[in-house]
Design a protein around this motif. Structure first.
Motif, short mmCIF file in Angstrom:
data_model
loop_
_atom_site.label_atom_id
_atom_site.label_comp_id
_atom_site.label_asym_id
_atom_site.label_seq_id
_atom_site.Cartn_x
_atom_site.Cartn_y
_atom_site.Cartn_z
N ALA A 119 0.83 -1.21 0.00
CA ALA A 119 0.00 0.00 0.00
C ALA A 119 0.87 1.26 0.00
O ALA A 119 0.58 2.23 -0.71
N ARG A 120 1.94 1.24 0.79
CA ARG A 120 2.85 2.40 0.82
C ARG A 120 3.57 2.56 -0.52
O ARG A 120 3.77 3.67 -1.00
N ALA A 121 3.96 1.43 -1.11
CA ALA A 121 4.63 1.48 -2.41
C ALA A 121 3.71 2.04 -3.48
O ALA A 121 4.13 2.87 -4.30
N GLN A 122 2.45 1.61 -3.47
CA GLN A 122 1.49 2.10 -4.45
C GLN A 122 1.21 3.59 -4.27
O GLN A 122 1.02 4.32 -5.25
N GLU A 123 1.22 4.02 -3.01
CA GLU A 123 1.03 5.45 -2.75
C GLU A 123 2.19 6.25 -3.33
O GLU A 123 2.00 7.31 -3.94
N LYS A 124 3.41 5.73 -3.16
CA LYS A 124 4.58 6.39 -3.73
C LYS A 124 4.48 6.43 -5.26
O LYS A 124 4.77 7.44 -5.89
N ARG A 125 4.07 5.29 -5.83
CA ARG A 125 3.94 5.22 -7.29
C ARG A 125 2.89 6.20 -7.79
O ARG A 125 3.08 6.88 -8.80
N GLN A 126 1.78 6.26 -7.09
CA GLN A 126 0.71 7.20 -7.45
C GLN A 126 1.22 8.63 -7.42
O GLN A 126 0.97 9.43 -8.34
N THR A 127 1.98 8.96 -6.37
CA THR A 127 2.53 10.31 -6.24
C THR A 127 3.44 10.64 -7.41
O THR A 127 3.37 11.74 -7.98
N GLN A 128 4.29 9.69 -7.79
CA GLN A 128 5.22 9.93 -8.89
C GLN A 128 4.50 10.07 -10.22
O GLN A 128 4.81 10.96 -11.02
N VAL A 129 3.52 9.20 -10.47
CA VAL A 129 2.78 9.27 -11.73
C VAL A 129 2.02 10.59 -11.82
O VAL A 129 1.97 11.22 -12.88
N ASN A 130 1.43 11.02 -10.71
CA ASN A 130 0.72 12.30 -10.70
C ASN A 130 1.69 13.44 -10.99
O ASN A 130 1.36 14.39 -11.72
N PHE A 131 2.89 13.35 -10.40
CA PHE A 131 3.91 14.38 -10.66
C PHE A 131 4.28 14.39 -12.15
O PHE A 131 4.39 15.45 -12.77
N ASP A 132 4.47 13.21 -12.73
CA ASP A 132 4.82 13.12 -14.14
C ASP A 132 3.72 13.70 -15.02
O ASP A 132 4.00 14.37 -16.03
N GLU A 133 2.46 13.46 -14.65
CA GLU A 133 1.34 14.00 -15.42
C GLU A 133 1.34 15.53 -15.35
O GLU A 133 1.12 16.20 -16.37
N ARG A 134 1.59 16.07 -14.17
CA ARG A 134 1.64 17.54 -14.03
C ARG A 134 2.81 18.11 -14.83
O ARG A 134 2.69 19.16 -15.46
N GLU A 135 3.94 17.41 -14.78
CA GLU A 135 5.12 17.87 -15.52
C GLU A 135 4.83 17.88 -17.02
O GLU A 135 5.20 18.83 -17.73
N ARG A 136 4.19 16.84 -17.51
CA ARG A 136 3.84 16.78 -18.94
C ARG A 136 2.87 17.91 -19.31
O ARG A 136 3.00 18.53 -20.37
N TYR A 137 1.91 18.16 -18.42
CA TYR A 137 0.95 19.24 -18.68
C TYR A 137 1.67 20.57 -18.83
O TYR A 137 1.41 21.34 -19.77
N LEU A 138 2.60 20.86 -17.90
CA LEU A 138 3.33 22.12 -17.95
C LEU A 138 4.20 22.23 -19.19
O LEU A 138 4.34 23.31 -19.78
N GLU A 139 4.78 21.11 -19.60
CA GLU A 139 5.65 21.11 -20.78
C GLU A 139 4.85 21.27 -22.07
O GLU A 139 5.31 21.90 -23.02
N GLN A 140 3.64 20.71 -22.10
CA GLN A 140 2.86 20.70 -23.33
C GLN A 140 1.88 21.87 -23.43
O GLN A 140 1.31 22.10 -24.50
N ALA A 141 1.68 22.58 -22.34
CA ALA A 141 0.72 23.70 -22.36
C ALA A 141 1.19 24.75 -23.37
O ALA A 141 2.38 25.03 -23.50
N GLU A 142 0.26 25.30 -24.09
CA GLU A 142 0.60 26.34 -25.06
C GLU A 142 -0.50 27.38 -25.13
O GLU A 142 -1.62 27.16 -24.65
N GLY A 143 -0.18 28.51 -25.72
CA GLY A 143 -1.15 29.58 -25.85
C GLY A 143 -1.60 30.11 -24.50
O GLY A 143 -0.81 30.28 -23.58
N LEU A 144 -2.89 30.34 -24.39
CA LEU A 144 -3.47 30.91 -23.18
C LEU A 144 -3.24 30.01 -21.97
O LEU A 144 -3.03 30.48 -20.84
#
Length: 450
Positions: A119-144
């Motif tokens: 359960a702790r490992a999955q929580e860590k994995r979830q945290t990392q995947v969420n971070f990666d998703e946010r990072e991709r969003y910031l990198e791919q955001a364009e325009g407004l």
């Protein structure tokens, strides 16, 4: 990552009976389990972006678990790997922790203990995947979206409305609490409108002394009053063909409201001390913290002149995970190599009520990026209360307890130059518990060794 994706596990165990029994137990707990009898088959079949965690025996027939670990982490450094060890392999497992393993479980293991670790490992994995998703969003955001950052429904709707309003050359009122970014929205409105080749002129109505307001807005001729040595162009004239942004418009003196209304109705101005009528063509974007229609000192005729269209900025406390998105954006602006927010940092960010909104978040992110020794909770605890309600901005008890616990761990590690054995002894903590807490608070032994 969806909840279903977060329930994936890979189990590597050469003993058929142990593997089948462990797999069945994990499946009963709701996990989807991929089973492998040796290390090579696991390497060949576990996807690089596997969305769950890996459980592996140390003793395997083809690849030693210690040799398998770096291969798994090379393919995906963020994937949690839990090692299952025999009693004689504990020293080896402790070494594996230093080389990137998430944790180890001794045989014969208690299934509940394994589930707790998973359960702790999955929580860590979830945290990392969420971070990666946010990072991709910031990198791919364009325009407004690259300027008005956010994925919550309110921000998506705001961007859609702004684009529609920008194409209609009309006055606008932007509502939002202090620090939400009303001027940024106004500037975006100007940039995507047909007036973007002309001036964007901001004016904070609350910052102008009443006796200077008329000169500031309309300008003056030389000699119009004592100290008027030369002609001065006012904000209304300077914004001709462009956009005038009136921030905190509710603070505009009543006497000035009449003159501004007349100027907007007739599209003309007269400088103070002058007689020449000057034609103007501008869009007015006003910003307010409260409903101008209900404001007792704001003229209703001016309100209706400004209130052709409206935009609403949500307070930061209502924007959910956008808080983490913005925090990571601002920390990366300060320093591209800034450490990631730990789970306790993220909890503090999401628990805090943010009375100063995005402006306050940016300040906290800057402090976090500039000082690696501070957690978000410690930064927030040291900040002055920005609201008129003393209790509303207080940190939750859980965050205050975490701040204290991290402080004790940090000072003890510092006192013992990173010695895990001495830290365990002083704090009377088992090694596994100390490892878990250091991981939770983002504390690393290497930061304390000389």
């Amino acid at each position: 990552m969806s909840h279903q994706e977060n329930m994936h596990l890979a189990l590597i165990e050469d003993d058929d009976i142990v593997r089948q029994a462990t797999s069945q137990w994990l499946q009963l707990a709701g996990y989807q389990v991929l089973e492998f009898a040796n290390g090579q088959s696991a390497l060949d079949n576990i996807p690089e972006q596997f969305p769950g965690s890996i459980i592996s025996d140390v003793r395997l027939p083809d690849i030693d678990g210690m040799a398998l670990l770096p291969q798994l982490l090379t393919r995906n450094p963020s994937i949690p790997v839990i090692l299952i060890t025999g009693h004689g392999d504990v020293d080896m497992a402790v070494k594996a922790l230093h080389e990137g393993a998430f944790d180890f479980v001794e045989k014969p293991f208690n299934p509940e203990r394994l589930l707790e670790t998973v359960a702790r490992a999955q929580e860590k994995r979830q945290t990392q995947v969420n971070f990666d998703e946010r990072e991709r969003y910031l990198e791919q955001a364009e325009g407004l979206e690259k300027v008005l950052i956010g994925r919550c429904d309110a921000m998506v709707k705001l961007r859609q409305q702004l684009l529609k309003i920008a194409s209609i050359d009309t006055n606008v009122i932007i509502y939002g609490e202090t620090g939400c970014g009303k001027e940024l929205v106004a500037h975006c409105l100007h940039q995507v409108s047909q007036r973007n080749n002309h001036e964007f002129v901001p004016l904070n109505c609350a910052a102008i002394p009443e006796n200077l307001f008329e000169s500031e807005l309309f300008g003056h001729e030389a000699g119009a009053f004592t100290g008027a040595i030369k002609r001065r162009i006012g904000k209304l004239e300077f914004a001709d063909k462009g956009t005038l942004f009136l921030d905190e418009v509710e603070s505009m003196p009543p006497g000035m409201q009449v003159k501004v209304l007349r100027s907007l109705q007739e599209n003309t101005i007269e400088r103070v001390g002058g007689n020449t009528v000057i034609k103007t063509d501008l869009r007015v974007v006003a910003a307010a913290k409260e409903d101008l229609q209900l404001h007792p000192e704001f003229r209703q005729d001016l309100f209706y002149r400004l209130n052709v269209a409206q935009l609403y900025l949500p307070p930061l406390s209502e924007r959910g995970d956008d808080i983490l998105l913005l925090f990571e954006h601002y920390t990366q602006q300060v320093h591209s190599g800034t450490r990631k927010a730990s789970p306790s940092d993220q909890q503090a960010l999401l628990s805090y009520p943010w009375p100063g909104n995005v402006r306050e978040l940016k300040n906290v992110a800057t402090r976090f990026a500039l000082d690696n020794s501070l957690t978000v909770g410690e930064i927030l605890a040291a900040r002055p209360n920005l609201t008129t309600e003393p209790s509303s901005a207080a940190l939750p008890l859980a965050i205050q307890v975490q701040n204290f616990e991290r402080k004790v761990l940090h000072e003890t590690l510092q006192r013992h130059n990173g010695s895990i054995i001495d830290t365990m002894g002083e704090l009377d903590l088992p090694r596994r518990t100390l490892n878990q807490k250091m991981q939770k608070y983002g504390l690393y032994r290497s930061d304390y060794t000389e």
